[in-house]
Structures are given as C-alpha cells and as structure tokens.
Design a protein around this motif. Sequence first.
Motif, PDB file in Angstrom:
ATOM      1  N   CYS A  31       0.841  -1.194   0.000  1.00 39.59           N
ATOM      2  CA  CYS A  31       0.000   0.000   0.000  1.00 39.59           C
ATOM      3  C   CYS A  31       0.881   1.250   0.000  1.00 39.59           C
ATOM      4  N   PRO A  32       0.630   2.182  -0.904  1.00 39.64           N
ATOM      5  CA  PRO A  32       1.407   3.427  -0.915  1.00 39.64           C
ATOM      6  C   PRO A  32       1.099   4.296   0.306  1.00 39.64           C
ATOM      7  N   ALA A  33       1.986   5.213   0.610  1.00 35.86           N
ATOM      8  CA  ALA A  33       1.809   6.133   1.733  1.00 35.86           C
ATOM      9  C   ALA A  33       0.495   6.890   1.605  1.00 35.86           C
ATOM     10  N   GLY A  34      -0.294   6.870   2.671  1.00 32.77           N
ATOM     11  CA  GLY A  34      -1.532   7.632   2.730  1.00 32.77           C
ATOM     12  C   GLY A  34      -2.703   7.053   1.964  1.00 32.77           C
ATOM     13  N   ALA A  35      -2.503   5.950   1.241  1.00 30.52           N
ATOM     14  CA  ALA A  35      -3.569   5.368   0.419  1.00 30.52           C
ATOM     15  C   ALA A  35      -4.445   4.416   1.229  1.00 30.52           C
ATOM     16  N   LYS A  36      -5.628   4.164   0.733  1.00 28.23           N
ATOM     17  CA  LYS A  36      -6.516   3.178   1.338  1.00 28.23           C
ATOM     18  C   LYS A  36      -5.965   1.796   1.018  1.00 28.23           C
ATOM     19  N   ALA A  37      -5.860   0.943   2.025  1.00 23.65           N
ATOM     20  CA  ALA A  37      -5.332  -0.409   1.854  1.00 23.65           C
ATOM     21  C   ALA A  37      -6.461  -1.401   1.612  1.00 23.65           C
ATOM     22  N   ALA A  77       5.040   4.492   3.285  1.00 16.27           N
ATOM     23  CA  ALA A  77       5.473   4.060   1.952  1.00 16.27           C
ATOM     24  C   ALA A  77       5.891   2.592   1.895  1.00 16.27           C
ATOM     25  N   ASN A  78       6.059   1.958   3.060  1.00 15.39           N
ATOM     26  CA  ASN A  78       6.449   0.543   3.120  1.00 15.39           C
ATOM     27  C   ASN A  78       5.322  -0.361   3.588  1.00 15.39           C
ATOM     28  N   GLY A  79       4.077   0.139   3.573  1.00 18.41           N
ATOM     29  CA  GLY A  79       2.935  -0.663   3.969  1.00 18.41           C
ATOM     30  C   GLY A  79       2.817  -0.887   5.468  1.00 18.41           C
ATOM     31  N   ARG A  80       3.509  -0.057   6.258  1.00 17.97           N
ATOM     32  CA  ARG A  80       3.442  -0.181   7.716  1.00 17.97           C
ATOM     33  C   ARG A  80       2.453   0.847   8.275  1.00 17.97           C
ATOM     34  N   ALA A  81       1.904   0.560   9.448  1.00 19.26           N
ATOM     35  CA  ALA A  81       0.945   1.458  10.086  1.00 19.26           C
ATOM     36  C   ALA A  81       1.658   2.598  10.799  1.00 19.26           C
ATOM     37  N   ILE A  82       1.196   3.811  10.535  1.00 20.05           N
ATOM     38  CA  ILE A  82       1.663   4.998  11.251  1.00 20.05           C
ATOM     39  C   ILE A  82       0.430   5.796  11.673  1.00 20.05           C
ATOM     40  N   LYS A  83       0.603   6.684  12.635  1.00 21.02           N
ATOM     41  CA  LYS A  83      -0.516   7.497  13.104  1.00 21.02           C
ATOM     42  C   LYS A  83      -1.077   8.317  11.942  1.00 21.02           C
ATOM     43  N   LEU A  84      -2.400   8.328  11.826  1.00 20.74           N
ATOM     44  CA  LEU A  84      -3.072   9.052  10.749  1.00 20.74           C
ATOM     45  C   LEU A  84      -2.722  10.533  10.798  1.00 20.74           C
ATOM     46  N   ALA A  85      -2.289  11.053   9.649  1.00 19.61           N
ATOM     47  CA  ALA A  85      -1.996  12.481   9.523  1.00 19.61           C
ATOM     48  C   ALA A  85      -2.904  13.073   8.457  1.00 19.61           C
ATOM     49  N   THR A  86      -2.589  12.830   7.194  1.00 19.00           N
ATOM     50  CA  THR A  86      -3.375  13.405   6.101  1.00 19.00           C
ATOM     51  C   THR A  86      -3.878  12.357   5.121  1.00 19.00           C
ATOM     52  N   GLY A  87      -3.537  11.088   5.335  1.00 16.09           N
ATOM     53  CA  GLY A  87      -3.934  10.030   4.406  1.00 16.09           C
ATOM     54  C   GLY A  87      -5.276   9.423   4.762  1.00 16.09           C
TER      55      GLY A  87
END
Length: 110
Positions: A31-37, A77-87
């Motif tokens: 999944c790209p950065a900020g995209a829906k998975a 950008a590596n398909g890992r979970a990060i805290k929601l910002a703008t995606g």
Amino acid sequence: MKTQQPVLTTSVVALVDLPRFRFAGFDGGLCPAGAKALGSVAADTEADNVAPVNVLGICLVTAGGAFAAGDQVESDANGRAIKLATGASNGIAMDVATASGDIVRIVRGI
C-alpha cells in the motif's frame, strides 16, 4: 503473543514480495503512503503468487513508528501502520506501538 480475528479474508496476486503484516494495496503491491489499503497481508508471499489479505476484523500489522491505542492509522510508503496524519484511515490501533517494527492489532472496518 497477539492474535488476529479476521472476519473477511480475500486474496490478491502479489505484484512484489509481500511481507506478512504489511498493508497491501488493491493492485497487489504494498500500500502506498496515505492510500486506502485492501487489508493486512496474512502470510509472507512471493511476487506472482496469491497472497491472503485480511480485509475486515482485528488484524495484525507492522508499525512504522510510535502511536497510541485508539489512534487511527494510515499506511507509510512501506505498507506499515503509522498514526493518521493526512492520508486515508486504515483502521484503529488496539495496541500501543513504541517503535517501528512493533506488531500491533488494528480494527479494520469497511
């Protein structure tokens, strides 16, 4: 040990090697950065093979950084979970992630 409780698992043909517990895109790539998975990859899958992807329920995912239980998460950008910002939101964390590489549970809805 954390466990998953998937409600819906589907499959996708992997465009690249897909590591277990990463967000998969709808195209079979990471999944790209900020995209829906599409969901979280359930098993390590080599390119051109069919990958199981947990779409709905309590899923395991690799953290890309620190966040709190209850935080919404998005993909880096590596398909890992990060805290929601703008995606796009890809679920709600059930566990605290203290560092990149932690395996956490997330609740994924539709």
